[in-house]
Design an enzyme around this catalytic site. Sequence first.
Site, PDB file in Angstrom:
ATOM      1  N   ASN A   9       0.882  -1.181   0.000  1.00 34.15           N
ATOM      2  CA  ASN A   9       0.000   0.000   0.000  1.00 34.15           C
ATOM      3  C   ASN A   9       0.915   1.224   0.000  1.00 34.15           C
ATOM      4  O   ASN A   9       1.491   1.566   1.030  1.00 34.15           O
ATOM      5  CB  ASN A   9      -0.897  -0.017   1.245  1.00 34.15           C
ATOM      6  CG  ASN A   9      -1.726   1.250   1.370  1.00 34.15           C
ATOM      7  OD1 ASN A   9      -1.840   2.029   0.424  1.00 34.15           O
ATOM      8  ND2 ASN A   9      -2.309   1.463   2.543  1.00 34.15           N
ATOM      9  N   LYS A  11       0.208   4.271  -0.314  1.00 29.55           N
ATOM     10  CA  LYS A  11      -0.406   5.479   0.280  1.00 29.55           C
ATOM     11  C   LYS A  11      -0.129   6.701  -0.596  1.00 29.55           C
ATOM     12  O   LYS A  11       0.010   6.567  -1.814  1.00 29.55           O
ATOM     13  CB  LYS A  11       0.076   5.691   1.717  1.00 29.55           C
ATOM     14  CG  LYS A  11      -0.044   4.416   2.568  1.00 29.55           C
ATOM     15  CD  LYS A  11       0.050   4.668   4.029  1.00 29.55           C
ATOM     16  CE  LYS A  11       0.118   3.351   4.785  1.00 29.55           C
ATOM     17  NZ  LYS A  11      -0.064   3.491   6.188  1.00 29.55           N
ATOM     18  N   HIS A  94      -9.746   1.194   4.717  1.00 32.87           N
ATOM     19  CA  HIS A  94      -8.452   1.340   5.395  1.00 32.87           C
ATOM     20  C   HIS A  94      -8.638   2.281   6.584  1.00 32.87           C
ATOM     21  O   HIS A  94      -9.389   3.258   6.514  1.00 32.87           O
ATOM     22  CB  HIS A  94      -7.401   1.891   4.423  1.00 32.87           C
ATOM     23  CG  HIS A  94      -6.024   1.850   4.992  1.00 32.87           C
ATOM     24  ND1 HIS A  94      -5.580   2.781   5.902  1.00 32.87           N
ATOM     25  CD2 HIS A  94      -4.992   0.975   4.816  1.00 32.87           C
ATOM     26  CE1 HIS A  94      -4.334   2.476   6.257  1.00 32.87           C
ATOM     27  NE2 HIS A  94      -3.958   1.388   5.609  1.00 32.87           N
ATOM     28  N   GLU A  96      -6.978   4.617   7.756  1.00 27.93           N
ATOM     29  CA  GLU A  96      -6.739   6.053   7.500  1.00 27.93           C
ATOM     30  C   GLU A  96      -7.945   6.685   6.818  1.00 27.93           C
ATOM     31  O   GLU A  96      -8.237   7.867   7.023  1.00 27.93           O
ATOM     32  CB  GLU A  96      -5.447   6.216   6.664  1.00 27.93           C
ATOM     33  CG  GLU A  96      -4.218   5.950   7.530  1.00 27.93           C
ATOM     34  CD  GLU A  96      -3.010   5.388   6.785  1.00 27.93           C
ATOM     35  OE1 GLU A  96      -2.962   5.489   5.548  1.00 27.93           O
ATOM     36  OE2 GLU A  96      -2.128   4.832   7.462  1.00 27.93           O
ATOM     37  N   GLU A 166      -5.968  -5.199  10.361  1.00 30.56           N
ATOM     38  CA  GLU A 166      -4.940  -4.193  10.627  1.00 30.56           C
ATOM     39  C   GLU A 166      -5.258  -3.475  11.929  1.00 30.56           C
ATOM     40  O   GLU A 166      -6.066  -2.537  11.943  1.00 30.56           O
ATOM     41  CB  GLU A 166      -4.906  -3.165   9.485  1.00 30.56           C
ATOM     42  CG  GLU A 166      -4.587  -3.759   8.141  1.00 30.56           C
ATOM     43  CD  GLU A 166      -3.971  -2.718   7.212  1.00 30.56           C
ATOM     44  OE1 GLU A 166      -2.820  -2.899   6.836  1.00 30.56           O
ATOM     45  OE2 GLU A 166      -4.636  -1.726   6.895  1.00 30.56           O
ATOM     46  N   GLY A 172       1.852   1.944  10.769  1.00 32.58           N
ATOM     47  CA  GLY A 172       2.806   3.051  10.629  1.00 32.58           C
ATOM     48  C   GLY A 172       3.437   3.485  11.940  1.00 32.58           C
ATOM     49  O   GLY A 172       4.055   4.542  12.013  1.00 32.58           O
ATOM     50  N   SER A 211       2.896  -2.453  10.406  1.00 32.27           N
ATOM     51  CA  SER A 211       4.342  -2.460  10.620  1.00 32.27           C
ATOM     52  C   SER A 211       4.996  -3.806  10.329  1.00 32.27           C
ATOM     53  O   SER A 211       5.883  -4.240  11.074  1.00 32.27           O
ATOM     54  CB  SER A 211       4.666  -1.986  12.045  1.00 32.27           C
ATOM     55  OG  SER A 211       4.215  -0.653  12.228  1.00 32.27           O
TER      56      SER A 211
HETATM   57  C1  PEP Z   1      -1.078  -0.040   5.909  1.00 23.69           C
HETATM   58  O1  PEP Z   1      -1.048   1.098   5.497  1.00 23.69           O
HETATM   59  O2  PEP Z   1      -2.003  -0.773   5.568  1.00 23.69           O
HETATM   60  C2  PEP Z   1      -0.006  -0.502   6.789  1.00 23.69           C
HETATM   61  C3  PEP Z   1      -0.105  -1.693   7.318  1.00 23.69           C
HETATM   62  O3  PEP Z   1       1.058   0.368   6.996  1.00 23.69           O
HETATM   63  P1  PEP Z   1       2.447   0.013   7.746  1.00 23.69           P
HETATM   64  O4  PEP Z   1       2.950  -1.291   7.156  1.00 23.69           O
HETATM   65  O5  PEP Z   1       3.338   1.161   7.423  1.00 23.69           O
HETATM   66  O6  PEP Z   1       2.136  -0.116   9.187  1.00 23.69           O
END
Ligand code: PEP
Length: 248
Positions: A9, A11, A94, A96, A166, A172, A211
Amino acid sequence: MRQSLVMGNWKMNGSRSESQALAQAIVDGLNAGDQGIAVCVPFVYLSDVRGIIESTPVALGAQNVADQEKGAFTGEISAAMLKDCGCTYALVGHSERRTCYGDTDQSVAARFCQAQKQGIVPVLCIGETLEEREQDKTFAVIDEQLNAVIDMAGIEALANSVIAYEPVWAIGTGKTATDEQAQEVHKYIRGLIAEKNQDIADKIQILYGGSVKPDNAKALFAMPDIDGGLIGGASLDAESFLSIYRSV
Ligand code: PEP
């Protein structure tokens, strides 16, 4: 045996040339027979990246999709447009989007339905905040987010979808759920689906996101109900992303 899937992803990162270079570096690092790899690219670079990954095992995904089919919805991108640009996948819900842009369980379910109508596989992102985890509400949040989609789309619709668990507190932040914490929720999600349809529960890919890095991917992916990952930060570097992909 479920096919694994590792999905990047990107972003809101990168320029046109950086997106092309990243896609090319991923393609260059693939071996014969590789499959189960995808990248979710900013809308404006979908066509550029498509030109590079077409005819390779890397599938194209979008990071969101409109909850309406078409019309006067300024700034939105429909599922039909994504199909036109060669998308196989679209993220829906997601964290975000839910946190910063007000996506609700209802609008996420509508996005899920719009994607499927156009033959795009929705990747439904679900997960609890830190506060919800500390209040022992993780499973209740999962119930709510998943049932909103099942209620609108029907359980059969999950057959053509992917789920990404998630935990919001791990996205992040550099904090990853432990293998056991993640497996516990993945097992719970599969169990919820199994109550309604065992076959779909056995087949659906449930990805972990939060992460994931080259050094923790292997242990997470070794868990029986974790079928791969949704990778944010580490997917912006081809070497890290491919190393995570090789861990599955
Ligand atoms: C994500 O944006 O779905 C995500 C898991 O980000 P990160 O791996 O940076 O935590």
